[in-house]
Design an enzyme around this catalytic site. Structure first.
Site, PDB file in Angstrom:
ATOM      1  N   ASP A 110       0.829  -1.204   0.000  1.00  0.00           N
ATOM      2  CA  ASP A 110       0.000   0.000   0.000  1.00  0.00           C
ATOM      3  C   ASP A 110       0.869   1.261   0.000  1.00  0.00           C
ATOM      4  O   ASP A 110       1.471   1.602   1.015  1.00  0.00           O
ATOM      5  CB  ASP A 110      -0.898  -0.038   1.241  1.00  0.00           C
ATOM      6  CG  ASP A 110      -1.828   1.150   1.348  1.00  0.00           C
ATOM      7  OD1 ASP A 110      -1.968   1.907   0.368  1.00  0.00           O
ATOM      8  OD2 ASP A 110      -2.413   1.343   2.431  1.00  0.00           O
ATOM      9  N   ASP A 149      -1.914   6.056  -4.941  1.00  0.00           N
ATOM     10  CA  ASP A 149      -2.194   5.141  -3.835  1.00  0.00           C
ATOM     11  C   ASP A 149      -2.534   3.744  -4.352  1.00  0.00           C
ATOM     12  O   ASP A 149      -3.649   3.487  -4.800  1.00  0.00           O
ATOM     13  CB  ASP A 149      -3.350   5.705  -3.005  1.00  0.00           C
ATOM     14  CG  ASP A 149      -3.698   4.861  -1.786  1.00  0.00           C
ATOM     15  OD1 ASP A 149      -3.035   3.828  -1.563  1.00  0.00           O
ATOM     16  OD2 ASP A 149      -4.629   5.233  -1.062  1.00  0.00           O
TER      17      ASP A 149
END
Length: 427
Positions: A130, A312
């Site tokens: 992530d 992201d």
């Protein structure tokens, strides 16, 4: 099925923007895709998408809380604000994250995951990588949540390098549950890249929002300013300890052949040069866009100019401020509001837009029609749902959160060495 052998390659990268050459001995992590927000029969998973919105909202709420504590509110983007905890019930509109590692596409593009090991005895975990957060957590053998059932669990007593630290890790979720647990340091390895004394949490409470997901936990790859531990994230630790030579990692996200490459880039996966853009490092995010260079395009027209963008990998969707997303969809023929509360729009399934793009002052990087389309609104419907969502995450007045629906169209490079994010065309 998702475990693949690590690859080692010498990566030499030429930047399109006069940035220095980036090279280093890297390693590839195969990452696999599992969860889309499109069902197997091509329908939009509305309830799953709302759960994603709630999770993304609370993830970035925690990021802003960490940033405020670590750097002060002066580090916030203009207009950024800490929103209340998103609530799944009230948000449901009536519905009851060198060395290469293969990645697995989990749940039809919802996230990409690969394997890591923790501890002297190399306990395996299946992890979401992530770029939108900075901490590592996995389930603990002491987890009391039923959500931990069937997941790999960390056992500190089985590892000679396990050290309990003071403090507590916690993230709140809108379903009333949390991800929480004690703080430890450990030896963490990803595709041959090792960080010792790495801070992480073996969580003893795991939110029910993770039920049914194959991934065990999350490994954050953003800047230290977002860390709840106030410690170096895994990749930064590995670079500081010299187990990875270049402070660069890169993603290819696709239906198959997905990869996270640590310590450089994999030239076998992209063509032409990499277009780099400087990061606003004070934000803690992989945030790019300066002056009026960053914009959202429809064809050759800049429909939303002068934006900032956070890249992201831990987010499926693309989020923009509601007013700006409304402006975007006005430029897409036949589009209309589908879910006003959560910010979803629809357009005709026979005219899915294939000309929406982001530009940061160089090329226009287009989102394919397939990646723009989350599926039919319902069985037999002629309307399909767009992957760009108008929802205020509190990140700032002109800030867009750009997730996997964009990243699947490009080779994405993240450089701590240059404090830059780069994009290249996929082969």
């Amino acid at each position: 099925m998702f475990i693949k052998s690590s690859l080692i390659a010498l990566a030499l990268v030429m930047s399109a923007s006069a940035t220095p050459l980036v090279g280093g001995l890297g390693t590839a992590v195969a990452i696999e895709r599992r969860n889309t927000l499109t069902t197997d029969n091509g329908l939009f998973d509305h309830s799953g998408a709302i759960r994603q919105v709630v999770r993304d909202s609370n993830k970035h709420r925690r990021n802003l809380l960490n940033l405020k504590r670590n750097e002060g509110q002066q580090a916030f983007n203009e207009g950024a604000h800490i929103r209340p905890v998103a609530n799944l019930t009230s948000s449901s509109s009536g519905l009851a994250a060198r060395q290469a590692e293969p990645l697995t596409d989990e749940n039809n593009d919802e996230y990409w995951a690969g394997t890591i090991s923790i501890g002297s005895n190399k306990q395996p975990f299946y992890i979401d990588f992530d770029t939108g957060s900075s901490d590592l957590w996995v389930p603990s053998v002491n987890c009391t949540s039923s959500t931990c059932n069937g997941k790999h669990k960390y056992d500190g007593k089985a590892s000679a390098t396990s050290v309990r630290k003071s403090g507590q890790f916690s993230i709140s979720y809108g379903d009333g549950s949390t991800v929480s647990g004690p703080v430890y340091t450990e030896t963490v390895t990803v595709a041959g890249v090792t960080a010792t004394g790495q801070y992480f949490s073996p969580v003893t409470q795991l939110s029910s929002s993770f039920a049914g997901e194959k991934m065990d936990g999350i490994l954050g790859m953003a800047y230290p300013a977002l860390s709840q531990f106030r410690q170096s994230p895994f990749f930064n630790s590995a670079k500081a300890q010299g187990t990875v030579k270049a402070g660069v990692f890169a993603f290819k996200l696709a239906k198959s052949g997905s990869e996270l490459y640590l310590g450089g880039t994999n030239p076998n996966l992209y063509k032409d040069s990499i277009e780099y853009h400087s990061v606003n490092t004070g934000s803690g995010f992989w945030q790019i866009g300066s002056g009026n260079t960053a914009k959202v395009m429809v064809g050759s027209k800049a429909v939303v100019p002068s934006i900032q963008t956070i890249i992201d990998s831990g987010t499926t969707l693309i989020y923009g401020p509601p007013s700006q997303v409304a402006t975007l969809y006005k430029s897409i023929p036949g589009s209309q509001v589908y879910d006003s509360k959560n910010g979803f729009y629809s357009f005709p399934c026979n005219a899915v837009p294939s000309n929406v793009a982001f530009s940061w002052g160089g090329k226009s990087w287009t989102i394919s029609a397939a990646n723009m389309n989350l599926g039919q609104a319902s069985a037999g419907s002629t309307r399909c749902i767009g992957a760009i969502v108008g929802h205020d995450l509190g990140l700032g007045t002109n800030v867009w959160l750009v997730g996997d629906s964009f990243m699947k169209n490009v080779y994405s490079v993240f450089s701590f060495d240059q404090n830059a994010v780069g994009f290249a065309s996929l082969k």
